[in-house]
Design a protein around this motif. Sequence first.
Motif, PDB file in Angstrom:
ATOM      1  N   PHE B  79      72.960  -7.335  29.573  1.00 14.35           N
ATOM      2  CA  PHE B  79      72.450  -7.863  30.827  1.00 14.35           C
ATOM      3  C   PHE B  79      73.322  -7.418  32.001  1.00 14.35           C
ATOM      4  N   THR B  80      74.639  -7.620  31.873  1.00 23.12           N
ATOM      5  CA  THR B  80      75.516  -7.273  32.997  1.00 23.12           C
ATOM      6  C   THR B  80      75.538  -5.772  33.224  1.00 23.12           C
ATOM      7  N   SER B  81      75.536  -4.982  32.155  1.00 21.14           N
ATOM      8  CA  SER B  81      75.626  -3.546  32.410  1.00 21.14           C
ATOM      9  C   SER B  81      74.332  -3.016  33.021  1.00 21.14           C
ATOM     10  N   VAL B  82      73.191  -3.545  32.576  1.00 21.92           N
ATOM     11  CA  VAL B  82      71.932  -3.091  33.177  1.00 21.92           C
ATOM     12  C   VAL B  82      71.867  -3.511  34.632  1.00 21.92           C
ATOM     13  N   LEU B  83      72.311  -4.735  34.909  1.00 24.29           N
ATOM     14  CA  LEU B  83      72.307  -5.236  36.280  1.00 24.29           C
ATOM     15  C   LEU B  83      73.195  -4.353  37.171  1.00 24.29           C
ATOM     16  N   ASN B  84      74.373  -4.005  36.631  1.00 20.31           N
ATOM     17  CA  ASN B  84      75.304  -3.209  37.407  1.00 20.31           C
ATOM     18  C   ASN B  84      74.792  -1.804  37.677  1.00 20.31           C
ATOM     19  N   SER B  89      76.167   1.884  45.428  1.00 17.63           N
ATOM     20  CA  SER B  89      75.656   2.436  46.687  1.00 17.63           C
ATOM     21  C   SER B  89      75.783   3.954  46.617  1.00 17.63           C
ATOM     22  N   GLY B  90      75.293   4.642  47.626  1.00 16.67           N
ATOM     23  CA  GLY B  90      75.366   6.096  47.634  1.00 16.67           C
ATOM     24  C   GLY B  90      73.997   6.685  47.405  1.00 16.67           C
ATOM     25  N   THR B  91      73.957   8.013  47.138  1.00 21.26           N
ATOM     26  CA  THR B  91      72.654   8.662  46.982  1.00 21.26           C
ATOM     27  C   THR B  91      72.045   8.298  45.641  1.00 21.26           C
ATOM     28  N   ALA B  92      70.731   8.027  45.693  1.00 24.35           N
ATOM     29  CA  ALA B  92      70.047   7.603  44.486  1.00 24.35           C
ATOM     30  C   ALA B  92      69.736   8.803  43.612  1.00 24.35           C
ATOM     31  N   LEU B  93      69.946   8.679  42.309  1.00 28.13           N
ATOM     32  CA  LEU B  93      69.599   9.739  41.369  1.00 28.13           C
ATOM     33  C   LEU B  93      68.171   9.548  40.894  1.00 28.13           C
ATOM     34  N   TRP B  94      67.733   8.308  40.928  1.00 31.48           N
ATOM     35  CA  TRP B  94      66.409   7.956  40.387  1.00 31.48           C
ATOM     36  C   TRP B  94      66.002   6.660  41.019  1.00 31.48           C
ATOM     37  N   HIS B  95      64.774   6.564  41.485  1.00 38.40           N
ATOM     38  CA  HIS B  95      64.384   5.225  41.925  1.00 38.40           C
ATOM     39  C   HIS B  95      62.916   4.909  41.699  1.00 38.40           C
ATOM     40  N   TRP B  96      62.672   3.616  41.583  1.00 38.99           N
ATOM     41  CA  TRP B  96      61.342   3.100  41.285  1.00 38.99           C
ATOM     42  C   TRP B  96      61.198   1.804  42.048  1.00 38.99           C
ATOM     43  N   GLY B  97      60.368   1.837  43.081  1.00 38.18           N
ATOM     44  CA  GLY B  97      60.245   0.666  43.942  1.00 38.18           C
ATOM     45  C   GLY B  97      61.568   0.377  44.623  1.00 38.18           C
ATOM     46  N   PHE B  98      62.016  -0.851  44.546  1.00 34.68           N
ATOM     47  CA  PHE B  98      63.288  -1.203  45.193  1.00 34.68           C
ATOM     48  C   PHE B  98      64.480  -0.919  44.285  1.00 34.68           C
ATOM     49  N   SER B 100      67.056   1.417  42.347  1.00 33.97           N
ATOM     50  CA  SER B 100      67.518   2.802  42.326  1.00 33.97           C
ATOM     51  C   SER B 100      68.846   2.891  41.588  1.00 33.97           C
ATOM     52  N   ILE B 101      69.007   3.977  40.888  1.00 34.96           N
ATOM     53  CA  ILE B 101      70.243   4.185  40.145  1.00 34.96           C
ATOM     54  C   ILE B 101      71.065   5.244  40.854  1.00 34.96           C
ATOM     55  N   THR B 102      72.336   4.925  41.072  1.00 34.54           N
ATOM     56  CA  THR B 102      73.227   5.896  41.699  1.00 34.54           C
ATOM     57  C   THR B 102      74.344   6.231  40.726  1.00 34.54           C
ATOM     58  N   LEU B 103      75.088   7.262  41.046  1.00 35.04           N
ATOM     59  CA  LEU B 103      76.215   7.653  40.212  1.00 35.04           C
ATOM     60  C   LEU B 103      77.209   6.496  40.121  1.00 35.04           C
ATOM     61  N   GLY B 105      76.540   3.427  40.388  1.00 39.20           N
ATOM     62  CA  GLY B 105      75.949   2.394  39.528  1.00 39.20           C
ATOM     63  C   GLY B 105      76.212   2.687  38.063  1.00 39.20           C
ATOM     64  N   ILE B 106      76.058   3.959  37.687  1.00 36.45           N
ATOM     65  CA  ILE B 106      76.305   4.335  36.297  1.00 36.45           C
ATOM     66  C   ILE B 106      77.766   4.066  35.942  1.00 36.45           C
ATOM     67  N   TYR B 107      78.677   4.446  36.862  1.00 40.29           N
ATOM     68  CA  TYR B 107      80.088   4.168  36.608  1.00 40.29           C
ATOM     69  C   TYR B 107      80.341   2.676  36.435  1.00 40.29           C
ATOM     70  N   PHE B 108      79.753   1.896  37.351  1.00 44.98           N
ATOM     71  CA  PHE B 108      79.889   0.446  37.269  1.00 44.98           C
ATOM     72  C   PHE B 108      79.496  -0.050  35.880  1.00 44.98           C
ATOM     73  N   ALA B 109      78.312   0.412  35.438  1.00 45.36           N
ATOM     74  CA  ALA B 109      77.764  -0.058  34.155  1.00 45.36           C
ATOM     75  C   ALA B 109      78.703   0.302  33.011  1.00 45.36           C
ATOM     76  N   ILE B 110      79.195   1.556  33.040  1.00 45.65           N
ATOM     77  CA  ILE B 110      80.099   1.981  31.960  1.00 45.65           C
ATOM     78  C   ILE B 110      81.365   1.146  31.972  1.00 45.65           C
ATOM     79  N   PHE B 111      81.956   0.994  33.167  1.00 47.74           N
ATOM     80  CA  PHE B 111      83.208   0.233  33.252  1.00 47.74           C
ATOM     81  C   PHE B 111      83.021  -1.200  32.792  1.00 47.74           C
ATOM     82  N   ILE B 112      81.961  -1.823  33.263  1.00 49.03           N
ATOM     83  CA  ILE B 112      81.809  -3.247  32.968  1.00 49.03           C
ATOM     84  C   ILE B 112      81.570  -3.459  31.473  1.00 49.03           C
ATOM     85  N   SER B 113      80.764  -2.572  30.850  1.00 47.70           N
ATOM     86  CA  SER B 113      80.507  -2.808  29.432  1.00 47.70           C
ATOM     87  C   SER B 113      81.762  -2.544  28.611  1.00 47.70           C
TER      88      SER B 113
END
Lengths: 290, 271
Positions: B79-84, B89-98, B100-103, B105-113
């Motif tokens: 849950f937390t890693s998906v949320l993160n 912030s920064g340029t979006a790599l992929w987005h769908w509606g509101f 968006s995933i940024t670089l 964000g991916i780092y955040f997710a990796i670090f938090i998990s």
Amino acid sequence: MNVLETENLRFVYGENTPFEKVAVDNLNISIEKGEFVGIIGHTGSGKSTLVQLFNGLLKPSTGRVLLNDVDIWEKPKEIRKIRFQVGMVFQYPEYQLFEETVYKDISFGPKNMGLSDEEIDKRVRDAAKFVDLKDSLLEKSPFELSGGEKRRAAIAGVLAMDPEVLILDEPTAGLDPMGRDVLLSHIHAYHKTRQNTILLVSHSMEDIARTADRILVMNESKAAMFSNTAEVFSHGKELIEMGLQVPQITRIMMSLREHGYDIKPGILTVEEALQVLLQKIEKEGAAHGS
Amino acid sequence: MVRDITLGQFFPGNSILHRMDPRMKIILMLTLIIFIFITFNFFALGLVVATVVVIVGCSGVPVKLFLKSLKAVIFILLFTSVLNLFYGSGTALWHWGFLSITLAGIYFAIFISIRIIELIFISSSLTFTTQPTDLTDAIERLLKPLNHLHISVHEIAMMMTIALRFIPTLLEETDKIMSAQKARGADMESGNIVQRIKAMIPVLVPLFVSAFRRAYELAMAMECRCYRGGEGRTRMKQLHYSKVDFYCLGAVLIIVSGVILCNIFLPAVMR
């Protein structure tokens, strides 16, 4: 006909950890329909594990348990059905009471079986009658009952499922002598009326001697003996070596025998002993008289 | 089912971790946990990960058990890693509606998990290798200074000891009650969440009743043995620091300074 049968039954607790322990090892026994079997054994000999294997609460590590010639784990999804057929009363069953009234608690099992309301009512009242619980108690909270009444209410909760095989794990533990006698006579009467198979696990050799047709002796995870009651209790020495006892009266008669009196081994009840002794005295008296 | 809970479970053994003084173990584990959360780049994170791998390896406890303790928090972890993932912030790599995933964000997710996993592994390696009684003993010693603030450390420690002591007992009790209700046809393994919660009532009511009964009996037994709090109480088991403790202290200090150096001299990817 065999109602229960085990094939190379083996059960290991905590496999692959330092706590690993073989509780039941390579057991092959069969229990006939309508039998009253006593199961005795030292603490930790595997008897409680064995009975939990019988009703599918534990799954064998290897080997099989057959109920009416069908492997109980053939359809794992339907294991609940097996549990209705093999009723199990745990040690200190009064600790599992939870409903608002005794009536509701006894009906928990039948309700889970999905029976009709009328059938449930009938079964609850029948079960209560078997253990001699008065109707007025049925509407009380189970926590208001006395210790002995609680115990009987909890047992009624299993009887109400009308199981084909009834397993009782130490049903008399912690009861006073009076409560113990009453409970045993209820169980005995239940067996006589329903003619179903009963397995009684107990530490009390007196209880077993009074009720069981056959005895299974568990020792170090294995079946050490399995034969009729008199036969098992005539092996007093072996039983004592396993840390078990024989009934007090059997012990007395054994020591008389050791002192050279011609008395048959395996006397189980005081009544039987009395008869044997009276005969003996009459005979000897006659011999002295002439 | 209930037996899957590994929290507070001691795993006997004779590894370095088992031989360490529990006070040192707590201090070092806490230090490491703090430093997991102040890693700002992959080098620092990698260093802590390597340390945790070594700790787990040294503990002599099967890795399977560590993974089992992870099972309890797998939901929070995902849950937390998906949320993160959607939080950077920064340029979006992929987005769908509101979303968006940024670089970032991916780092955040990796670090938090990774941080959560490390947290679980470190705290489990502490509880796996320390007897609960030693653990609370050590906590009592470490918190002793709080006595000056009129906080009764002994009582807190005693409560913890009792709580820890009764975890296995209550688990066993739960298991027993569950078996007994299952024997009466209770179905706890199927149905939706509401049905499952309802199915727990036949277990929870007897469990509470017996917990209160036990508490009452325990209080009685303690009074019978003249327990009257911590004042003037001596100990049967004295704690001593040994060589192993200081080696480990040294090792942790080196790792900690490594993490600090990585954080200072290498570019940060986390803020």
